[in-house]
Design an enzyme around this catalytic site. Structure first.
Site, short mmCIF file in Angstrom:
data_model
loop_
_atom_site.label_atom_id
_atom_site.label_comp_id
_atom_site.label_asym_id
_atom_site.label_seq_id
_atom_site.Cartn_x
_atom_site.Cartn_y
_atom_site.Cartn_z
CB SER A 163 -0.94 0.03 1.37
OG SER A 163 -1.44 1.24 1.34
CE1 TYR A 215 -3.34 0.46 4.39
CE2 TYR A 215 -4.25 -1.69 4.79
CZ TYR A 215 -3.81 -1.04 3.93
OH TYR A 215 -3.52 -1.24 2.66
CE LYS A 274 -1.81 -3.95 3.33
NZ LYS A 274 -1.93 -5.30 2.47
#
Ligand code: WQD
Length: 383
Positions: free
Chosen positions: A124, A149, A153
């Site tokens: 991402s 998040y 990643k």
């Protein structure tokens, strides 16, 4: 190739399955339906004519994951199974780190054990943190990520990079997605998250259909042209096609890193206005406080994808907002239609459509309830 798509009934995973099948590959899917629905398998079959081989469980179940590697001669893995909402991750760090990290570790362990030497990992743009310069190239520093998040990643990229270093014959591809939106042109698959959406487009769609009363725009005081957040929105079909090229072309052992974005940023207000203009609907919104973990601007330099994969995003913002709406109209026309059915005749005609589609009988007394609850923005399930 025989390719395992982890998270293959999810929004992005299901579009990847369609493009893989249409490119002539065989597909095996693992999903636990934590953010998707079983009918996605039917939709993939309707679009491609192929029923994917499917296993329902969470990859945290190591024994079941190993069984999939035992039962299938896999050539490669595409790992999309992860929680993916920036805002939610700030509130739920333990769930995000456990799910996102452990599933990747288990996947890497089974690949090593069963000599599956190629993985495309759904990474991402959030790994870049709050970028000092834009557009972002793959060589930009992995800044201080601003939410669990993005941090998960970045950690998974590190894990897979170290695994590849220890297993030199592996090909590890890290695809850094920007903001996927849109839906397959058939309207059969698209973004349909459970509960209240975290991401912008599914929230806009629920406001447009009347399921939710109003979009909150998280801040209009960023250093951007209209003050609202700027992101690189990419059509999910373009993103899925990028995966097919990556799994086919990045076969050389090593670590391959690639941005999948359009190279163009749009603000939240630009997205809202494009959605209204293309779909002739109104999206109520109000400006709210900034969301913790958000950044002002993020968009890609997609040069490497073009040079190494021959991939360029082809679809426009108009395609993205139109296809998103088309998906919902196919999936949830009764919410939208109910709001528009003002005359008795329209209500009757619309009601008959629902009765045929859902094989139910809406008793007369239910009509007022049915339409009034929609108009009041009560998006609870009515059929
Ligand atoms: C976009 C913009 C919000 C909701 C996403 C994915 C993540 C990753 C990176 C793939 C921001 C604003 C949003 C709302 C709003 N993609 N917004 N009101 O945070 O950029 O992250 O891209 O891996 O999975 O989550 O996407 O859609 O949440 O936000 O104003 O109700 O819309 O502030 O500017 P984000 P998003």
């Amino acid at each position: 190739m025989n390719i395992l798509v982890a998270g293959g009934t999810g929004y992005i995973g299901s579009h990847i399955c369609v493009e893989l099948i249409e490119a002539g590959h065989d597909v095996v899917v693992i999903d636990d339906f934590s953010n998707s629905r079983p009918e996605v398998l039917d939709s993939i079959e309707k679009i491609t004519g192929t029923r994917v081989k499917f296993y329902e469980f969470n990859i945290l179940d190591e024994e079941k994951t190993e069984n999939v590697f035992k039962e299938n001669q896999l050539d490669a893995v595409i790992h999309c199974a992860a929680f993916k909402a920036v805002g939610e991750s700030v509130a739920k760090p333990i769930e995000y780190y456990e799910n996102n990290l452990m599933t990747t570790l288990i996947m890497a362990k089974m690949m090593k054990k069963y000599q599956v030497n190629s993985i495309v990992f759904s990474s991402s743009a959030t790994v870049y943190g709050d970028p000092k310069v834009v557009p972002l190239t793959e060589d930009c520093p992995l800044g201080e990520t601003t939410n669990p998040y993005g941090t998960s990643k970045a950690m998974m990229e590190r894990v897979l990079t170290d695994v590849q270093f220890a297993n030199p014959n592996m090909s590890v591809t890290l695809l850094r997605y920007f903001n996927p939106i849109g839906a397959h042109e058939s309207g059969l698959i698209g973004e349909n998250p459970k509960g209240i959406p975290n991401n912008l487009m599914p929230y806009i769609m629920k406001v447009a259909t009347g399921e939710l009363p109003c979009l909150g725009i998280f801040g209009d005081d960023y250093d951007t042209p209209d003050g609202t957040g700027v992101r690189d929105y990419i059509h999910v079909v373009d993103l899925a096609k990028g995966h097919v090229l990556a799994i086919e072309k990045y076969q050389e052992p090593g670590v391959h890193i690639c941005n999948l974005g359009t190279g163009r940023g749009y603000s939240v207000l630009e997205i809202v206005h494009a959605f209204e203009k293309v779909n002739h609907v109104k999206v109520n919104y109000e400006i709210k406080e900034r969301r913790p973990g958000d950044i002002a601007t993020c968009y890609a330099d997609p040069t490497r994808a073009k040079e190494q994969l021959g991939w360029v995003a082809e679809k426009t913002l108009e395609d993205m907002v139109r296809d998103s709406w088309n998906f919902l109209q196919k999936k949830k026309c009764f919410y939208y239609g109910a709001r528009q059915a003002s005359t008795d005749l329209q209500r009757r005609m619309f009601g008959q459509e629902i009765e045929q589609k859902y094989k139910i009988k809406i008793q007369d007394f239910q009509y007022d309830t049915f339409f009034n609850r929609i108009r009041s923005g009560d998006g609870s399930k009515l059929v």
